[in-house]
Motif scaffolding. Sequence first.
Motif, PDB file in Angstrom:
ATOM      1  N   ALA A   3       9.377  43.625  23.267  1.00 43.52           N
ATOM      2  CA  ALA A   3      10.215  42.698  21.827  1.00 43.52           C
ATOM      3  C   ALA A   3       9.964  41.568  21.944  1.00 43.52           C
ATOM      4  CB  ALA A   3      11.805  43.310  22.146  1.00 43.52           C
ATOM      5  N   ARG A   4       9.791  40.702  23.023  1.00 41.31           N
ATOM      6  CA  ARG A   4       9.485  39.140  23.032  1.00 41.31           C
ATOM      7  C   ARG A   4       8.602  39.001  24.596  1.00 41.31           C
ATOM      8  NH1 ARG A   4      14.222  40.551  21.550  1.00 41.31           N
ATOM      9  NH2 ARG A   4      14.893  40.828  23.639  1.00 41.31           N
ATOM     10  N   VAL A   5       7.750  37.984  24.203  1.00 44.02           N
ATOM     11  CA  VAL A   5       6.851  37.367  25.355  1.00 44.02           C
ATOM     12  C   VAL A   5       7.384  35.711  25.499  1.00 44.02           C
ATOM     13  CG1 VAL A   5       4.771  36.906  26.026  1.00 44.02           C
ATOM     14  CG2 VAL A   5       5.028  38.921  25.123  1.00 44.02           C
ATOM     15  N   LYS A   6       7.953  35.268  26.535  1.00 44.72           N
ATOM     16  CA  LYS A   6       7.963  33.900  26.653  1.00 44.72           C
ATOM     17  C   LYS A   6       6.948  33.252  27.500  1.00 44.72           C
ATOM     18  CE  LYS A   6      13.056  34.418  25.986  1.00 44.72           C
ATOM     19  NZ  LYS A   6      14.369  34.327  26.769  1.00 44.72           N
ATOM     20  N   MET A   7       6.377  32.176  26.805  1.00 42.79           N
ATOM     21  CA  MET A   7       5.255  31.506  27.531  1.00 42.79           C
ATOM     22  C   MET A   7       5.621  30.324  27.955  1.00 42.79           C
ATOM     23  SD  MET A   7       2.626  33.980  27.655  1.00 42.79           S
ATOM     24  CE  MET A   7       1.101  32.930  27.881  1.00 42.79           C
ATOM     25  N   ALA A   8       4.940  29.577  28.814  1.00 43.19           N
ATOM     26  CA  ALA A   8       5.412  28.253  29.273  1.00 43.19           C
ATOM     27  C   ALA A   8       5.236  27.452  28.012  1.00 43.19           C
ATOM     28  CB  ALA A   8       4.571  27.738  30.344  1.00 43.19           C
ATOM     29  N   ASP A   9       4.496  27.605  26.914  1.00 41.38           N
ATOM     30  CA  ASP A   9       4.554  26.708  25.792  1.00 41.38           C
ATOM     31  C   ASP A   9       4.676  27.704  24.759  1.00 41.38           C
ATOM     32  OD1 ASP A   9       3.963  25.529  23.631  1.00 41.38           O
ATOM     33  OD2 ASP A   9       1.535  25.169  23.863  1.00 41.38           O
ATOM     34  N   PRO A  10       6.094  27.618  24.144  1.00 41.47           N
ATOM     35  CA  PRO A  10       6.672  28.533  23.220  1.00 41.47           C
ATOM     36  C   PRO A  10       5.691  28.738  22.112  1.00 41.47           C
ATOM     37  CG  PRO A  10       8.241  27.021  23.833  1.00 41.47           C
ATOM     38  CD  PRO A  10       6.951  26.454  24.368  1.00 41.47           C
ATOM     39  N   ALA A  38      -0.815  40.384  21.332  1.00 43.68           N
ATOM     40  CA  ALA A  38      -1.758  40.575  22.093  1.00 43.68           C
ATOM     41  C   ALA A  38      -1.366  41.860  22.919  1.00 43.68           C
ATOM     42  CB  ALA A  38      -2.307  39.557  22.838  1.00 43.68           C
ATOM     43  N   LEU A  39      -0.043  41.853  23.307  1.00 39.57           N
ATOM     44  CA  LEU A  39       0.486  42.839  24.094  1.00 39.57           C
ATOM     45  C   LEU A  39       1.019  44.188  23.541  1.00 39.57           C
ATOM     46  CD1 LEU A  39       2.254  40.673  26.927  1.00 39.57           C
ATOM     47  CD2 LEU A  39       0.055  41.690  26.947  1.00 39.57           C
ATOM     48  N   ARG A  40       1.392  44.118  22.330  1.00 42.92           N
ATOM     49  CA  ARG A  40       2.045  45.152  21.894  1.00 42.92           C
ATOM     50  C   ARG A  40       1.041  46.431  21.532  1.00 42.92           C
ATOM     51  NH1 ARG A  40       7.142  44.850  19.451  1.00 42.92           N
ATOM     52  NH2 ARG A  40       6.771  46.552  18.227  1.00 42.92           N
ATOM     53  N   ASP A  41      -0.097  46.162  21.185  1.00 38.34           N
ATOM     54  CA  ASP A  41      -0.904  47.452  20.995  1.00 38.34           C
ATOM     55  C   ASP A  41      -2.206  47.386  21.961  1.00 38.34           C
ATOM     56  OD1 ASP A  41       0.668  48.297  18.567  1.00 38.34           O
ATOM     57  OD2 ASP A  41      -0.040  46.417  17.634  1.00 38.34           O
ATOM     58  N   ALA A  42      -2.743  48.805  22.324  1.00 44.46           N
ATOM     59  CA  ALA A  42      -4.142  48.724  22.824  1.00 44.46           C
ATOM     60  C   ALA A  42      -4.981  48.619  21.958  1.00 44.46           C
ATOM     61  CB  ALA A  42      -3.885  50.397  23.719  1.00 44.46           C
ATOM     62  N   ASP A  43      -5.401  47.154  21.916  1.00 42.91           N
ATOM     63  CA  ASP A  43      -6.459  47.227  20.872  1.00 42.91           C
ATOM     64  C   ASP A  43      -7.638  46.019  21.369  1.00 42.91           C
ATOM     65  OD1 ASP A  43      -5.022  44.682  20.987  1.00 42.91           O
ATOM     66  OD2 ASP A  43      -4.283  45.124  18.909  1.00 42.91           O
ATOM     67  N   GLU A  44      -8.149  45.274  20.703  1.00 39.93           N
ATOM     68  CA  GLU A  44      -9.166  44.372  20.944  1.00 39.93           C
ATOM     69  C   GLU A  44      -8.534  43.137  21.409  1.00 39.93           C
ATOM     70  OE1 GLU A  44     -12.308  45.330  21.842  1.00 39.93           O
ATOM     71  OE2 GLU A  44     -11.528  47.603  21.245  1.00 39.93           O
ATOM     72  N   GLY A  65      -1.728  30.136  38.056  1.00 28.98           N
ATOM     73  CA  GLY A  65      -0.809  29.112  37.959  1.00 28.98           C
ATOM     74  C   GLY A  65      -0.148  29.409  36.768  1.00 28.98           C
ATOM     75  N   GLN A  66      -0.533  30.356  35.809  1.00 27.76           N
ATOM     76  CA  GLN A  66       0.235  30.830  34.764  1.00 27.76           C
ATOM     77  C   GLN A  66       1.092  32.055  34.741  1.00 27.76           C
ATOM     78  OE1 GLN A  66      -3.288  30.996  31.974  1.00 27.76           O
ATOM     79  NE2 GLN A  66      -2.470  29.379  30.815  1.00 27.76           N
ATOM     80  N   SER A  67       2.215  32.046  34.129  1.00 34.36           N
ATOM     81  CA  SER A  67       3.098  33.082  34.090  1.00 34.36           C
ATOM     82  C   SER A  67       3.869  33.167  32.763  1.00 34.36           C
ATOM     83  CB  SER A  67       4.085  32.855  35.066  1.00 34.36           C
ATOM     84  OG  SER A  67       4.973  31.666  35.010  1.00 34.36           O
ATOM     85  N   PHE A  68       4.468  34.672  32.451  1.00 30.42           N
ATOM     86  CA  PHE A  68       5.021  34.689  31.313  1.00 30.42           C
ATOM     87  C   PHE A  68       6.173  35.749  31.579  1.00 30.42           C
ATOM     88  CE2 PHE A  68       1.346  37.474  31.500  1.00 30.42           C
ATOM     89  CZ  PHE A  68       1.966  38.681  31.059  1.00 30.42           C
ATOM     90  N   SER A  69       7.024  35.904  30.789  1.00 36.98           N
ATOM     91  CA  SER A  69       8.129  36.810  30.749  1.00 36.98           C
ATOM     92  C   SER A  69       8.110  37.745  29.411  1.00 36.98           C
ATOM     93  CB  SER A  69       9.503  36.359  30.914  1.00 36.98           C
ATOM     94  OG  SER A  69       9.659  35.516  31.761  1.00 36.98           O
ATOM     95  N   VAL A  70       8.200  38.994  29.879  1.00 36.03           N
ATOM     96  CA  VAL A  70       8.423  39.921  28.785  1.00 36.03           C
ATOM     97  C   VAL A  70       9.626  40.722  28.694  1.00 36.03           C
ATOM     98  CG1 VAL A  70       7.110  42.133  27.715  1.00 36.03           C
ATOM     99  CG2 VAL A  70       5.729  40.588  29.145  1.00 36.03           C
ATOM    100  N   GLU A  71      10.315  40.856  27.420  1.00 31.06           N
ATOM    101  CA  GLU A  71      11.620  41.448  27.171  1.00 31.06           C
ATOM    102  C   GLU A  71      11.194  42.576  26.388  1.00 31.06           C
ATOM    103  OE1 GLU A  71      14.235  38.552  25.763  1.00 31.06           O
ATOM    104  OE2 GLU A  71      14.246  37.398  27.692  1.00 31.06           O
ATOM    105  N   PHE A  72      12.237  43.677  26.917  1.00 27.67           N
ATOM    106  CA  PHE A  72      12.263  44.919  26.075  1.00 27.67           C
ATOM    107  C   PHE A  72      13.649  45.314  25.605  1.00 27.67           C
ATOM    108  CE2 PHE A  72       8.921  45.016  29.214  1.00 27.67           C
ATOM    109  CZ  PHE A  72       7.657  45.582  28.358  1.00 27.67           C
TER     110      PHE A  72
END
Length: 331
Positions: A224-231, A240-246, A254-261
């Motif tokens: 439903a939502r992805v939270k990156m260090a840079d909004p 990019a994450l919602r569908d199995a595509d190209e 050093g990078q991280s992100f959060s995903v909410e469902f």
Amino acid sequence: METHYINHLELIEVTHEPGEMALPDQQLQPLVVSGISAPARVRDRAGRDLAEFVRAPDGVLFSSDPETVRDVSTADLDDYIDITMAAPRGADSVAVLLDMRNSLLNTVLLYDHMLGAPGIRSIDWVNRDLDHIGNAIEMGRWYNSRMGMRISVLDRGKYRQVARIGDSGPIAFRDNAIVVPAIRSGRDSVRIRLSFTADNWRIDAIRTATVLRRPGSTRLVPAARVKMADPVQNTPALAALRDADESYLITSPGQSFSVEFDVGKSIAGTRTYMLASQGYYTEWVRGTWIKNASGKAFAPSDASLVEAIRDWRTKQPEMENQFYSTRISTR
């Protein structure tokens, strides 16, 4: 020291009764199990009684007996665990529940022998040599035959392989329900053997289940939502994450992100969620690899694996201490 290319993330929701467990099977399909208990007998190749080691997930981990690891050779690479359980009445299948992760042997094999020893030549090996179908097939066949875990059942006096699971890495503990035929042996028991390259696994729990069923239905829950260090990157990352595509979400060290469902409220029963992912990563060639390279090209062979196991034995205490104190161990 990797670049990750993450293509797709989603949750698989399984609704079941409170007394049941939902786990992925060896084909990564959801399975609901009950009638869970400790096996009647659990012993490894060295003859050790493992009952207290693997009774429950408690952080007390099985590792191969040092003498078994010391004695590996190209003619004999394996350790195994034999499990004896009472044969259930009227059931044609049972499940072995495994809570485990790989040891760092896998890491030594990849980092120090596949990539480190060739040094700068490993770039050509990954980006050019493995693009040749013959090389890729040879590598895949050898790796699948030696790594991972093979599950067999005693059938008419001989162990017959019925399943295989692949490696899952040293960070995350992996829960699996391995379905095997309930073939009676001896005094109305089922005897199961877990075979693997010596010291390739750390096992926290081995249990058995006698009641198995496929869930009546499952629900896929998209991100439903992805939270990156840079909004500013939140919206394209979600796309990019919602569908199995190209489209891939690409991350560097050093990078991280959060995903909410958004899963909604439960109407009845217990809900278990399995995180399904799709993607790959590429290793960075370390400067120390180039500096200390022997120049020896990796060959997918049992001799190479024996060399890696012996190398792992010398590095194990220091490597485990460093790895598990600097990385998050996920359960």
